[in-house]
Design a protein around this motif. Structure first.
Motif, short mmCIF file in Angstrom:
data_model
loop_
_atom_site.label_atom_id
_atom_site.label_comp_id
_atom_site.label_asym_id
_atom_site.label_seq_id
_atom_site.Cartn_x
_atom_site.Cartn_y
_atom_site.Cartn_z
N TYR B 181 0.92 -1.07 0.17
CA TYR B 181 -0.05 -0.07 -0.03
C TYR B 181 0.85 1.15 -0.05
CZ TYR B 181 -3.73 3.12 1.33
OH TYR B 181 -4.75 4.23 1.16
N SER B 182 1.88 1.28 0.81
CA SER B 182 2.82 2.42 0.83
C SER B 182 3.62 2.83 -0.50
CB SER B 182 3.87 2.18 2.12
OG SER B 182 4.82 1.28 1.60
N VAL B 183 3.65 1.47 -1.38
CA VAL B 183 4.22 1.87 -2.61
C VAL B 183 3.45 2.12 -3.82
CG1 VAL B 183 5.78 0.65 -4.43
CG2 VAL B 183 6.32 0.26 -2.05
N VAL B 184 2.34 1.43 -3.87
CA VAL B 184 1.46 1.57 -4.83
C VAL B 184 0.22 2.32 -4.65
CG1 VAL B 184 2.11 -0.36 -6.06
CG2 VAL B 184 0.08 -0.51 -4.66
N GLY B 185 -0.26 2.58 -3.36
CA GLY B 185 -1.21 3.52 -2.60
C GLY B 185 -2.64 2.74 -3.03
N THR B 186 -2.72 1.41 -3.14
CA THR B 186 -4.10 0.83 -3.22
C THR B 186 -3.96 -0.52 -2.75
OG1 THR B 186 -5.85 0.52 -4.90
CG2 THR B 186 -3.76 0.37 -5.56
N VAL B 187 -5.15 -1.03 -2.62
CA VAL B 187 -5.29 -2.54 -2.29
C VAL B 187 -6.11 -3.09 -3.07
CG1 VAL B 187 -4.87 -2.36 0.24
CG2 VAL B 187 -7.14 -1.93 -0.35
N ASN B 188 -6.83 -2.40 -3.95
CA ASN B 188 -7.57 -3.28 -5.04
C ASN B 188 -6.58 -4.04 -6.18
OD1 ASN B 188 -8.85 -3.29 -7.85
ND2 ASN B 188 -10.33 -2.61 -6.70
N MET B 189 -6.77 -5.32 -6.48
CA MET B 189 -5.89 -5.98 -6.90
C MET B 189 -5.74 -5.62 -8.24
SD MET B 189 -5.77 -9.87 -5.71
CE MET B 189 -7.36 -10.50 -5.14
N ALA B 190 -6.72 -5.22 -9.24
CA ALA B 190 -6.69 -4.72 -10.56
C ALA B 190 -5.92 -3.45 -10.59
CB ALA B 190 -8.15 -4.40 -11.21
N GLN B 191 -6.25 -2.46 -9.42
CA GLN B 191 -5.57 -1.22 -9.53
C GLN B 191 -3.85 -1.57 -9.17
OE1 GLN B 191 -6.65 1.92 -7.17
NE2 GLN B 191 -6.38 3.41 -8.97
N ILE B 192 -3.66 -2.36 -8.20
CA ILE B 192 -2.33 -2.75 -8.10
C ILE B 192 -1.60 -3.15 -9.14
CG2 ILE B 192 -0.72 -4.15 -6.68
CD1 ILE B 192 -2.58 -4.57 -4.41
N ALA B 193 -2.13 -4.28 -9.98
CA ALA B 193 -1.85 -4.70 -11.05
C ALA B 193 -1.32 -3.71 -12.19
CB ALA B 193 -2.78 -5.81 -11.57
#
Lengths: 143, 493
Positions: B181-193
């Motif tokens: 979360y601290s790197v990509v700022g989201t926990v939604n898998m599609a948005q992380i991807a």
């Protein structure tokens, strides 16, 4: 185990403090939407008040004034929480959709905002009270 | 209509709650649980059919748009696994009443059973990494309760190990989600991807990926992290063992499959290469464990580990054929492991012991059970008409495409040893002289046979009806290797 002890000060202050604690816990429960608080902390606070009464008056006395089976309170709370989520099915909305309504000119209260999220919180509240009391009473009554 | 995808989570949850009200009325709670399990199986089957007809279903809970709210994603992989879960749950719920004592049943067995199914289905359907953690906890909490149910001495000791290890891995999971979360700022898998794709998995992201792999690896019992599994899986009642063996490790494998095909797939020379080696060691060590013991339950429990190794091998090879093999093997193994645990539970109950050296000639008394066990053994080992064959064939074809000769050899040798470990139970336990002193308990044997035969029918269908199943497995494999379709269907850009 314990026979008769003179704990008049504890008993007298408990009668006062337990009510204040219960009132505060309900305040916390209702304040959750716009201020710190909510079902979880409200439930824990209620649990604390009931535990205080158990500590002061003993198991039998509290069981008489609060004839509640805390173990069935857990599924009741869960059922309320799940059904508020599933209630959105009836209106064709996605699961867990919440809604709210402003009520004007309610006697004594004035304008209030009623949200279905409160019902979900009620489920959380009952579950938390049920779980904390079940844990504590199960350990306390263990022979 | 998108609410359809929450039903496989919601129905067991509500059933579990209602079963808690009924917990003292054993007759009522049994009928109710069986009914709800069958209804849920029907709903899961309908959901699977609906998804194959109309494509992926996305449910945005509470009406919040994708990256902001929690979403549930019903794609073909999730639908397939939810359906398999419910097949197993139905078999287990019919097996439970004979296998458990009345006292154990009245102590909220069915509530925890349904909560376990809730957690497993939720983990298969969620599209959000933190929500996946929550569903992991739901299923783990239920499994803690189920593993100690009946409070035997061994159960107490093994559950302590089990709880400590799972608490540790859950803690690691939260930490990894925090890192991510601290790197990509989201926990939604599609948005992380999507965001990992933008930076091509540079910097710390591969490390986070490997940490995540170790979290799921602990749940899935991979090579250096499997030592807790075998003994703690045989401690509880057979029906609980069957649920654990069939479902819990497979949730870990499913999570690895998801995260390392849609999120962390940019550095395959690091991560997926590592998977192949871990898979090789998992295969070998698991099967050595299975050969090391005379306890029938322990043999089956050790056989979970090489199966997990096969699936990880398919993920590590990361081509179309091997992914197909992995998915096929996953579904096959869930069903066959449940059937085998139920079988050895029945054998241990009827023989009065789980020590192989003390059993002899059971087939004279229980012929049906014996032949079912033989079918289950050859299915597990991968003999052609049955379902284990096709999964392994696809996996080995995938390995051949990547020219990994060593892995093919390891896979084949492991299969042979798996067959040996299972046939040993059949030869030593079922063959031999008829022991006239035993009074066969035909009634118990019959009530055990029903659910086992039910599971084996699915297993045989997966093998013989492979033509019917393969298109949907190909579809799953295509969508796994094509993460942009997942991202687009979730984020709708």
């Amino acid at each position: 185990m314990k026979t008769s002890t003179n704990d008049l000060i504890l008993r007298t202050t408990t009668t006062l403090i337990a009510f204040i604690l219960l009132a505060f816990s309900i305040y916390l429960f209702l304040a959750g939407h716009n201020a710190p608080g909510g079902g979880f902390i409200g439930g824990l606070m209620t649990g604390a008040a009931i535990v205080l009464m158990y500590m002061t008056y003993g198991y039998d006395a509290v069981q008489k004034i609060l004839p509640v089976n805390f173990r069935t309170m857990i599924p009741v709370g869960l059922l309320i929480a799940v059904l508020t989520g599933a209630g959105s099915f009836v209106f064709g909305e996605p699961f867990l959709s919440q809604t709210f309504k402003h009520l004007h000119h309610v006697p004594l209260l004035g304008d209030v905002e009623l949200a279905t999220a409160l019902l979900f919180d009620l489920g959380v509240y009952l579950t938390v009270v049920g779980i904390t009391m079940t844990i504590i009473l199960t350990i306390a009554n263990d022979q | 209509m998108s609410n359809l995808v929450v039903l496989p989570i919601l129905i067991p949850l509500i059933s579990g709650i209602i079963a808690a009200f009924l917990h003292r009325k054993i007759g009522a709670v049994r009928i109710f649980s069986r009914l709800m399990a069958v209804i849920n199986l029907g709903v899961a089957a309908y959901m699977g059919w609906f998804i194959t007809q109309n494509g992926t279903i996305i449910l945005e809970t509470g009406g919040w748009k994708a990256p902001y709210g929690i979403i549930l994603v019903g794609d073909t992989l999730s639908a397939l696994l939810v359906l398999t879960t419910n097949v197993i749950a139905t078999a287990c719920v019919f097996y439970a009443s004979r296998s458990l004592t009345n006292k154990q049943e009245s102590f909220y067995f069915y509530t925890f059973f349904f909560l376990l199914i809730t957690g497993v289905s939720g983990a298969f359907l969620t599209g959000d990494l933190f929500n996946l953690f929550v569903f992991f906890e739901v299923l783990l909490m239920a499994s803690y309760a189920l593993i100690v149910l009946g409070n035997g001495k061994i159960q107490l000791r093994e559950s302590l190990k089990y709880v400590l290890l799972n608490l540790f891995s859950s803690m690691l999971f939260v930490t990894v989600v925090a890192f991510l979360y601290s790197v990509v700022g989201t926990v939604n898998m599609a948005q992380i991807a999507e965001r990992v794709q933008e930076v091509e998995q540079k910097g710390v992201l591969t490390t986070i990926g490997i940490l995540l792999f170790f979290v799921f690896g602990t749940k899935a019992a991979l090579f250096p992290l499997y030592y807790w599994l075998p003994k703690s899986y045989i401690a509880p009642n057979p029906v609980v063992s069957a649920l654990f063996g069939a479902l819990l490790t497979k949730v870990g494998i499913y999570s690895i499959m998801r995260t390392f095909s849609i999120i962390f797939y940019h550095k395959t020379d690091v991560t997926h290469e590592m998977f192949i080696w871990i898979a090789a060691f998992t295969l070998l060590f698991g099967v050595i464990g299975a050969l090391s013991t005379h306890n029938v339950k322990l043999i089956v429990a050790y056989n979970i580990i090489p199966a997990v190794g096969f699936m990880l091998l398919g993920i590590g090879l990361f081509n179309g054929t091997s992914m197909e093999g992995s998915v096929y093997y996953l579904v096959h193994d869930m069903i066959i492991k449940a059937a085998l645990f139920l079988l050895v539970g029945a054998i241990a109950y009827l023989a009065g012991t789980s020590d192989l050296r003390k059993m002899n000639g059971l087939i004279h008394h229980y012929p049906v059970l014996g032949w079912l066990f033989l079918i289950a053994s050859v299915t597990l080992a991968g003999i052609p008409p049955f379902s284990g064959f096709i999964g392994k064939l696809l996996l080995l074809q995938g390995a051949a495409q990547e020219e990994r000769i060593i892995m093919i050899i390891v896979g084949l040798v492991t299969s042979l040893l798996i067959l040996y470990s299972m046939i040993r139970i059949f030869i030593q336990g079922f063959w031999g002289e008829k022991d006239e002193t035993i009074v066969p308990d035909k009634k118990a044997a019959r009530s055990f046979t029903g659910p086992i035969a039910f599971l084996l029918v699915f297993s045989i269908f997966l093998g013989i009806g492979a033509e019917f199943v393969l298109p949907s497995v190909e579809d799953v494999s295509n969508s796994l290797l094509n993460p942009s379709s997942y991202i687009q269907s979730v984020l709708k850009e």
